[in-house]
Scaffold this active site. Structure first.
Site, PDB file in Angstrom:
ATOM      1  NE  ARG A  81      -3.862  -1.955   2.545  1.00 43.09           N
ATOM      2  CZ  ARG A  81      -4.406  -2.318   3.706  1.00 43.09           C
ATOM      3  NH1 ARG A  81      -4.142  -1.619   4.795  1.00 43.09           N
ATOM      4  NH2 ARG A  81      -5.199  -3.360   3.790  1.00 43.09           N
ATOM      5  NE  ARG A  92      -7.226   5.449   3.056  1.00 46.79           N
ATOM      6  CZ  ARG A  92      -8.041   4.909   3.948  1.00 46.79           C
ATOM      7  NH1 ARG A  92      -9.066   5.610   4.422  1.00 46.79           N
ATOM      8  NH2 ARG A  92      -7.825   3.682   4.400  1.00 46.79           N
ATOM      9  NE  ARG A 136     -10.752   7.474  -3.405  1.00 45.93           N
ATOM     10  CZ  ARG A 136     -10.835   6.703  -2.330  1.00 45.93           C
ATOM     11  NH1 ARG A 136      -9.722   6.304  -1.730  1.00 45.93           N
ATOM     12  NH2 ARG A 136     -11.996   6.312  -1.860  1.00 45.93           N
ATOM     13  CG  ASP A 166      -9.331  -3.323  -4.401  1.00 45.00           C
ATOM     14  OD1 ASP A 166      -8.862  -2.790  -3.386  1.00 45.00           O
ATOM     15  OD2 ASP A 166     -10.201  -4.218  -4.355  1.00 45.00           O
ATOM     16  CE1 TYR A 189     -13.029  -7.671   2.003  1.00 47.01           C
ATOM     17  CE2 TYR A 189     -11.390  -9.201   1.175  1.00 47.01           C
ATOM     18  CZ  TYR A 189     -11.751  -8.177   2.033  1.00 47.01           C
ATOM     19  OH  TYR A 189     -10.829  -7.676   2.924  1.00 47.01           O
TER      20      TYR A 189
END
Length: 350
Positions: free
Chosen positions: A32, A36, A45, A82, A158
């Site tokens: 990652r 952020r 973003r 992703d 998921y």
């Protein structure tokens, strides 16, 4: 007489480690690393709109992939995307809701699974493959380019639950109650993953990582069926089409089951999460295969002496064998940039 100019291409240190070569100063990147915690990522973003829009915009996906390379000079760049683009390409509804994470249409019955079996549509990921080409063209020659996908078990968790859950109970229950249906879903994801990773190699990545974030929640027999067996099929399937493909596996939380994993899955390196015992990993894992890891991501939030001690412990444990310095999972948004700089300076001895 003019001096000669070397045309030898720069060494990609991560690839050297994946070939089993120890580096005096280990190469370093972070899971990652485009995220952020970086102000430039947050700005991009916002420009993109939604997270999925960012993943499917080749120019912006390339831009955020480059950002940590420009700032920190990591030895590897990892494709910004992703793991849930694969179920999206299988036809499942996927969206990301701010503050809630991914939301999918749950797959809970054999009929649901039948909708996705063999339905992988590679053309839905054309934007991802275009991003790979843009990144390859723009990376420094010495930077290893990593592609990735989610491992079938983690992606299935998921797909079944329709969202992330604390213990992935819905997928575990389906696997116990209806293993044939779960097997069909896993089989579909294995084939999709082989196609997806193979195309990433063809578009320009140097190596790939297989993320099994939720593999460690399974007991041994289930771990073999849903983690080890699919991973081996993917590695074998990709190498059948891309001979010599370099592959890293990250079965988070595997613990002592990791020894059985590396004995049966012919990967070039394994990622270690931050809970892994360093002595066990050195003696039982690094003696078999290159290792990657495993600093606790929260040490990048804590900083200071705690961060220094954590870096030193990992470096000391794995200094004598093939080793890539990384975190034990992804960097958190709260990590200050200056702590990343401090970590890198310590790893690189500056």
């Amino acid at each position: 007489m003019p001096s000669s100019v070397s045309t030898t291409p720069p060494t990609r240190k991560v690839l050297d480690v994946l070939a089993g070569k120890r580096q005096a100063v280990p190469p370093v990147w972070m899971m990652r690393q485009a995220g952020r915690y970086l102000p430039e990522y947050r700005a991009t973003r916002e420009q993109a709109g939604s997270f999925l829009d960012l993943c499917y915009d080749p120019t912006l996906a390339a831009e955020v992939t480059f950002q940590p390379i420009r700032r920190f000079g990591f030895d590897a760049a990892i494709l910004f995307s992703d793991i849930l683009v694969v179920p999206h390409a299988l036809g499942q509804t996927v969206r990301f809701t701010a503050g809630e994470g991914p939301q999918l249409e749950p797959v809970v019955t054999a009929e649901n699974v039948s909708r996705y079996a063999g339905a992988f549509d590679k053309t839905k990921l054309a934007a991802v493959f275009e991003a790979v080409k843009l990144i390859r063209a723009g990376l420094p020659a010495e930077t290893t380019f990593l592609g990735f996908c989610g491992a079938p078990w983690t992606v299935a968790t998921y797909m079944v639950a329709g969202q992330g859950t604390p213990d992935q109970g819905p997928a575990r229950l389906l696997a116990y109650r209806d293993p044939k249906t779960m097997q069909r879903l896993i089989d579909s994801l294995v084939e999709a993953s082989i196609t997806y990773l193979t195309e990433q190699f063809r578009c320009g990545v140097d190596a790939v990582q297989l993320f099994d974030t939720w593999g460690g929640i399974l007991p041994p027999a289930e771990f073999d069926r849903w983690v080890i067996n699919p991973a081996k099929r993917i590695v074998d399937g990709v190498r059948a089409q891309v001979p010599g493909a370099r592959i890293i596996a990250f079965p988070r939380g595997a613990g002592t089951q990791l020894e059985r994993f590396v004995d049966r899955v012919p990967v070039d390196a394994v990622g270690l999460d931050w809970t892994m015992d360093l002595e066990f990993a050195r003696e039982r894992i690094q003696s078999r295969v290159a290792v990657q890891g495993n600093l606790d991501p929260l040490l990048l939030v804590a900083g200071g002496d705690a961060l220094d001690r954590g870096v030193d412990a990992v470096m000391e444990a794995f200094r004598d064998g093939p080793f890539i310095f990384n975190l034990g999972h992804g960097i958190t948004p709260e990590a200050p940039v200056e702590n990343v700089e401090r970590m890198l300076a310590r790893v690189r001895g500056r």
